[in-house]
Design an enzyme around this catalytic site. Structure first.
Site, PDB file in Angstrom:
ATOM      1  N   HIS A 193       0.839  -1.204   0.000  1.00 44.33           N
ATOM      2  CA  HIS A 193       0.000   0.000   0.000  1.00 44.33           C
ATOM      3  C   HIS A 193       0.871   1.251   0.000  1.00 44.33           C
ATOM      4  O   HIS A 193       0.569   2.233  -0.674  1.00 44.33           O
ATOM      5  CB  HIS A 193      -0.887   0.040   1.249  1.00 44.33           C
ATOM      6  CG  HIS A 193      -1.873  -1.081   1.343  1.00 44.33           C
ATOM      7  ND1 HIS A 193      -1.759  -2.075   2.269  1.00 44.33           N
ATOM      8  CD2 HIS A 193      -2.984  -1.344   0.633  1.00 44.33           C
ATOM      9  CE1 HIS A 193      -2.765  -2.916   2.141  1.00 44.33           C
ATOM     10  NE2 HIS A 193      -3.530  -2.500   1.149  1.00 44.33           N
ATOM     11  N   ASP A 220      -3.612  -7.884  -7.033  1.00 44.09           N
ATOM     12  CA  ASP A 220      -5.006  -8.188  -7.352  1.00 44.09           C
ATOM     13  C   ASP A 220      -5.200  -7.900  -8.838  1.00 44.09           C
ATOM     14  O   ASP A 220      -5.885  -6.926  -9.211  1.00 44.09           O
ATOM     15  CB  ASP A 220      -5.937  -7.334  -6.500  1.00 44.09           C
ATOM     16  CG  ASP A 220      -5.795  -7.664  -5.026  1.00 44.09           C
ATOM     17  OD1 ASP A 220      -6.212  -8.749  -4.621  1.00 44.09           O
ATOM     18  OD2 ASP A 220      -5.242  -6.835  -4.285  1.00 44.09           O
ATOM     19  N   SER A 229       0.606  -8.907   1.688  1.00 48.37           N
ATOM     20  CA  SER A 229      -0.859  -8.967   1.755  1.00 48.37           C
ATOM     21  C   SER A 229      -1.271  -8.787   3.204  1.00 48.37           C
ATOM     22  O   SER A 229      -0.590  -9.290   4.112  1.00 48.37           O
ATOM     23  CB  SER A 229      -1.342 -10.340   1.262  1.00 48.37           C
ATOM     24  OG  SER A 229      -2.679 -10.557   1.656  1.00 48.37           O
TER      25      SER A 229
HETATM   26  O1  PAF Z   1      -7.958  -4.171  -3.008  1.00 50.16           O
HETATM   27  C1  PAF Z   1      -8.638  -3.817  -2.019  1.00 50.16           C
HETATM   28  O2  PAF Z   1      -8.138  -3.590  -0.920  1.00 50.16           O
HETATM   29  C2  PAF Z   1     -10.143  -3.671  -2.166  1.00 50.16           C
HETATM   30  O3  PAF Z   1     -10.664  -4.651  -3.006  1.00 50.16           O
HETATM   31  C3  PAF Z   1     -10.578  -2.271  -2.629  1.00 50.16           C
HETATM   32  C4  PAF Z   1     -10.084  -1.946  -4.027  1.00 50.16           C
HETATM   33  C5  PAF Z   1     -10.065  -1.221  -1.652  1.00 50.16           C
HETATM   34  C6  PAF Z   1     -12.107  -2.170  -2.646  1.00 50.16           C
HETATM   35  O4  PAF Z   1     -12.640  -2.417  -1.391  1.00 50.16           O
END
Ligand code: PAF
Length: 282
Positions: free
Chosen positions: A37, A150, A185
């Site tokens: 992130h 993802d 993750s």
């Molecule tokens: O990838 C994620 O964390 C979630 O699927 C998202 C894109 C924030 C939608 O809730």
């Protein structure tokens, strides 16, 4: 950095930035933020004047027997990471702020969502599309950032943004791995010590598949067989899927002659992990 819990506060802040002529990037997350992130936020900060990070564990994208209740949460840690990475605002709504009583409108997709994760998680992408569409409508960003881990989600969101004419640039960002290769993750936190070790088999198997393609192999069955064989050699691993699909249509391929996504979903104990690579991309 501000933390807004309502749609109204978020809109007011973004409107203020717009009046000042500033560009806005959005990083949608479900919190329990990690280096993956952080890399999205850092990239967003480098490409936009202001960055909004949404932290919302979206109930709509979890199936009835999935891990909504146990999904890890730590808002203090998330806020510190966002601040350090240079975000200007966290949008952290309660489920009732996003889905009021009587909520009944959804964003769904006829293509791209039937295979891969969509097969074993039938309600997942409707939930993802609906919440991301709402976030796009609330923040109206110039750019939005999603991780390639993802990969199906990234393809689905790109398609949705195009279909619904959002005019938002969707930026896909590389997978961030631990030093030993495990893809970052939030769900890695569920793994016990032995499971954590067993989980390395995903990256090990995919790396072998990638090497084969790089050395000229174009038979998707051989790639999948190699990846499957390596994963099955780990007694704690149970395969959900090993797939090779066209990295545009997400349709399965037999001959690899263009950009291909090789993706896996594997249970290690009760934890379902996903990982992938994209090959032959321009
Ligand atoms: O990838 C994620 O964390 C979630 O699927 C998202 C894109 C924030 C939608 O809730």
């Amino acid at each position: 950095m501000k933390i807004a819990v309502t749609v109204k506060e978020t809109r007011e802040q973004v409107d203020e930035w717009r009046r000042q002529g500033l560009s806005v990037g959005l990083v949608p997350t479900m919190g329990y933020l990690h280096e993956g992130h952080k890399s999205l936020i850092t990239r967003a900060v480098s490409e936009n004047d202001r960055v909004v990070v949404s932290v919302f564990v979206n109930p709509m994208q979890f199936g009835p027997s999935e891990d909504l209740e146990s999904y890890p949460r730590d808002m203090d840690r998330d806020a510190a990471l966002c601040e350090e990475a240079g975000a200007a605002l966290i949008f952290h709504p309660e489920p009732s702020e996003m889905y009021h009583n009587g909520f009944s409108s959804y964003v769904d997709m006829d293509t791209l969502t039937g295979g891969l994760c969509g097969k074993s998680r039938p309600v997942h992408f409707r939930g993802v599309c609906t919440v991301v569409a709402k976030l796009f409508n609330i923040v109206v960003p110039d750019r939005a950032y999603f991780g390639q881990k993802d990969a199906q989600q990234l393809a689905v969101i790109r398609h949705m943004a195009d279909d619904l004419s959002y005019g938002i640039e969707i930026k896909g960002c590389p997978i961030v791995r631990e030093a030993d290769g495990l893809a970052r993750s939030s769900r890695n936190t569920y793994l016990g010590k032995e499971e954590r070790q067993a989980a390395l088999v995903l990256n090990k198997a995919l790396s072998e598949g990638k090497k084969l393609i790089e050395s000229g192999e174009r038979d998707a069955v051989k790639i999948k067989d190699t990846v499957t064989g390596i994963i099955n050699s780990e007694p704690m691993a149970r395969i959900d899927y090993v797939e090779a699909v066209n990295w545009d249509s997400l349709e399965p391929v037999t001959d690899i002659n263009g950009p291909v996504l090789v993706a896996v979903a594997v249970f290690i104990g009760k934890t379902r992990l996903i990982d992938n690579f994209i090959a032959l991309e321009d």
